[in-house]
Design a protein around this motif. Structure first.
Motif, PDB file in Angstrom:
ATOM      1  N   GLN A  77       0.831  -1.426  -0.001  1.00  0.00           N
ATOM      2  CA  GLN A  77       0.076  -0.121   0.067  1.00  0.00           C
ATOM      3  C   GLN A  77       0.977   1.262   0.142  1.00  0.00           C
ATOM      4  N   GLN A  78       2.113   1.276   0.767  1.00  0.00           N
ATOM      5  CA  GLN A  78       2.807   2.429   0.948  1.00  0.00           C
ATOM      6  C   GLN A  78       3.546   2.647  -0.571  1.00  0.00           C
ATOM      7  N   LYS A  79       3.981   1.636  -1.112  1.00  0.00           N
ATOM      8  CA  LYS A  79       4.778   1.629  -2.411  1.00  0.00           C
ATOM      9  C   LYS A  79       3.862   2.071  -3.264  1.00  0.00           C
ATOM     10  N   THR A  80       2.707   1.635  -3.642  1.00  0.00           N
ATOM     11  CA  THR A  80       1.949   1.800  -4.763  1.00  0.00           C
ATOM     12  C   THR A  80       0.451   2.690  -4.707  1.00  0.00           C
ATOM     13  N   GLY A  81       0.060   2.686  -3.587  1.00  0.00           N
ATOM     14  CA  GLY A  81      -1.059   3.316  -3.510  1.00  0.00           C
ATOM     15  C   GLY A  81      -2.205   2.575  -3.447  1.00  0.00           C
ATOM     16  N   SER A  82      -1.971   1.164  -4.065  1.00  0.00           N
ATOM     17  CA  SER A  82      -3.247   0.403  -4.234  1.00  0.00           C
ATOM     18  C   SER A  82      -4.112  -0.161  -2.844  1.00  0.00           C
ATOM     19  N   ARG A  83      -5.028  -0.506  -2.999  1.00  0.00           N
ATOM     20  CA  ARG A  83      -5.908  -0.856  -1.684  1.00  0.00           C
ATOM     21  C   ARG A  83      -5.993  -2.205  -1.583  1.00  0.00           C
ATOM     22  N   VAL A  84      -6.201  -2.590  -0.317  1.00  0.00           N
ATOM     23  CA  VAL A  84      -6.553  -4.032   0.026  1.00  0.00           C
ATOM     24  C   VAL A  84      -7.946  -4.157  -0.082  1.00  0.00           C
ATOM     25  N   GLU A  85      -8.261  -5.417  -0.564  1.00  0.00           N
ATOM     26  CA  GLU A  85      -9.591  -5.748  -1.055  1.00  0.00           C
ATOM     27  C   GLU A  85     -10.021  -7.242  -0.505  1.00  0.00           C
ATOM     28  N   THR A  86     -11.268  -7.514  -0.438  1.00  0.00           N
ATOM     29  CA  THR A  86     -11.678  -8.948  -0.186  1.00  0.00           C
ATOM     30  C   THR A  86     -11.251  -9.951  -1.273  1.00  0.00           C
ATOM     31  N   LEU A  87     -10.991 -11.202  -0.785  1.00  0.00           N
ATOM     32  CA  LEU A  87     -10.524 -12.258  -1.819  1.00  0.00           C
ATOM     33  C   LEU A  87     -11.134 -12.153  -3.086  1.00  0.00           C
ATOM     34  N   ASP A  88     -12.660 -12.042  -2.665  1.00  0.00           N
ATOM     35  CA  ASP A  88     -13.630 -12.354  -3.665  1.00  0.00           C
ATOM     36  C   ASP A  88     -13.736 -11.010  -4.804  1.00  0.00           C
ATOM     37  N   GLN A  89     -13.099  -9.937  -4.341  1.00  0.00           N
ATOM     38  CA  GLN A  89     -13.068  -8.655  -5.177  1.00  0.00           C
ATOM     39  C   GLN A  89     -11.900  -8.277  -5.585  1.00  0.00           C
ATOM     40  N   ALA A  90     -10.811  -8.824  -5.225  1.00  0.00           N
ATOM     41  CA  ALA A  90      -9.532  -8.143  -5.431  1.00  0.00           C
ATOM     42  C   ALA A  90      -8.866  -8.344  -6.965  1.00  0.00           C
ATOM     43  N   ASP A  91      -8.370  -7.500  -7.464  1.00  0.00           N
ATOM     44  CA  ASP A  91      -7.828  -7.475  -8.916  1.00  0.00           C
ATOM     45  C   ASP A  91      -6.843  -8.433  -8.897  1.00  0.00           C
ATOM     46  N   TYR A  92      -5.801  -8.288  -7.867  1.00  0.00           N
ATOM     47  CA  TYR A  92      -4.628  -9.352  -7.901  1.00  0.00           C
ATOM     48  C   TYR A  92      -4.503  -9.979  -6.514  1.00  0.00           C
ATOM     49  N   ILE A  93      -4.032 -11.074  -6.579  1.00  0.00           N
ATOM     50  CA  ILE A  93      -3.908 -11.950  -5.481  1.00  0.00           C
ATOM     51  C   ILE A  93      -2.430 -12.460  -5.183  1.00  0.00           C
ATOM     52  N   LEU A  94      -1.830 -12.086  -4.181  1.00  0.00           N
ATOM     53  CA  LEU A  94      -0.529 -12.374  -3.907  1.00  0.00           C
ATOM     54  C   LEU A  94      -0.555 -13.599  -2.869  1.00  0.00           C
ATOM     55  N   MET A  95      -0.031 -14.541  -3.449  1.00  0.00           N
ATOM     56  CA  MET A  95       0.156 -16.087  -2.415  1.00  0.00           C
ATOM     57  C   MET A  95       1.456 -16.041  -2.228  1.00  0.00           C
ATOM     58  N   HIS A  96       2.009 -15.804  -0.896  1.00  0.00           N
ATOM     59  CA  HIS A  96       3.587 -15.545  -0.673  1.00  0.00           C
ATOM     60  C   HIS A  96       3.801 -16.719   0.049  1.00  0.00           C
ATOM     61  N   ASP A  97       2.987 -17.654   0.465  1.00  0.00           N
ATOM     62  CA  ASP A  97       3.537 -18.946   1.164  1.00  0.00           C
ATOM     63  C   ASP A  97       2.619 -19.988   1.157  1.00  0.00           C
ATOM     64  N   LEU A  98       2.443 -20.817   0.065  1.00  0.00           N
ATOM     65  CA  LEU A  98       1.547 -21.848  -0.048  1.00  0.00           C
ATOM     66  C   LEU A  98       1.334 -22.886   1.089  1.00  0.00           C
ATOM     67  N   SER A  99       2.539 -22.891   1.687  1.00  0.00           N
ATOM     68  CA  SER A  99       2.577 -24.276   2.846  1.00  0.00           C
ATOM     69  C   SER A  99       1.424 -23.703   3.993  1.00  0.00           C
ATOM     70  N   LEU A 100       1.074 -22.414   3.991  1.00  0.00           N
ATOM     71  CA  LEU A 100       0.255 -21.742   5.140  1.00  0.00           C
ATOM     72  C   LEU A 100      -1.311 -21.709   4.652  1.00  0.00           C
ATOM     73  N   VAL A 101      -1.308 -22.100   2.996  1.00  0.00           N
ATOM     74  CA  VAL A 101      -2.722 -22.022   2.790  1.00  0.00           C
ATOM     75  C   VAL A 101      -3.547 -23.210   2.921  1.00  0.00           C
ATOM     76  N   PRO A 102      -4.433 -23.233   3.827  1.00  0.00           N
ATOM     77  CA  PRO A 102      -5.352 -24.475   4.202  1.00  0.00           C
ATOM     78  C   PRO A 102      -5.963 -25.220   2.685  1.00  0.00           C
ATOM     79  N   SER A 103      -6.439 -24.342   1.927  1.00  0.00           N
ATOM     80  CA  SER A 103      -7.078 -25.054   0.815  1.00  0.00           C
ATOM     81  C   SER A 103      -6.823 -24.004  -0.342  1.00  0.00           C
TER      82      SER A 103
END
Length: 200
Positions: A77-103
């Motif tokens: 947010q600080q670097k780009t001015g982009s906004r955090v959105e809910t998973l079902d509304q976000a334009d981009y999804i950043l998955m940084h650690d798949l080992s911690l994603v339950p499903s």
């Protein structure tokens, strides 16, 4: 920021953008963005993932981080001015650690896939993986636009049967989602919705 030079949101992001375009136009081709990532010494996760995020996110876009990581969200947010959105509304999804994603499949089912009127109103996934090593990665066969015949690429660090989850998400073309992968070595690979994929 630490380091001799700060990441330049104009010139450095242009370099990364060119590599991302090359990856999209030639699915299965591995590009490398390592040269500019020394300018991101304070990145909270893999600098390759951060570099792509800084390149494509701006004040007109939204993103979600999976799994949630407030330090990463605040950094972007600080670097780009982009906004955090809910998973079902976000334009981009950043998955940084798949080992911690339950499903993984639940995440893919939730994110937006566009509409028939606007198929591009869909999410793009930026996923951190371990490597594209033929030694450790599971081999996949890619075919479709941008690939002369078939292309084989190994990917290490993805969930079992992820490609079947992707296939279900993209079954109603032109609806679907586009994938970018970035390795720990800052190599990037794109698998657009138009690409067909199967295990080798």
């Amino acid at each position: 920021m630490k380091g001799d030079q700060a990441f330049d949101l104009v010139h450095d992001s242009q370099l990364i953008y060119r590599e991302m375009l090359e990856a999209v136009s030639r699915p299965g081709t591995i590009s490398n963005i390592k040269t500019v990532l020394t300018k991101l010494p304070d990145s909270p996760v893999n600098p390759g993932l951060i570099g792509m995020a800084l390149t494509i996110l701006d004040g007109e876009t939204s993103f979600a981080v999976v799994p949630e990581f407030s330090k990463l969200s605040s950094y972007i947010q600080q670097k780009t001015g982009s906004r955090v959105e809910t998973l079902d509304q976000a334009d981009y999804i950043l998955m940084h650690d798949l080992s911690l994603v339950p499903s993984f499949s639940e995440v893919i089912e939730t994110i937006k896939k566009g509409t028939l009127i606007d198929p591009h109103d869909s999410a793009t996934l930026l996923i951190q993986v371990k490597s594209f090593s033929a030694t450790n990665g599971a081999p996949y066969i890619l075919s479709g636009p941008g690939i002369a015949s078939e292309s084989q690429v190994p990917i290490e660090g993805l969930p079992e049967n992820w490609e079947k989850t992707r296939q279900r998400a993209n079954k109603e073309f032109p609806l679907g989602i586009d994938f970018f992968f970035v390795s720990q070595a800052a190599e990037i690979l794109s698998i657009p919705r138009t690409t067909r994929i199967r295990k080798a």
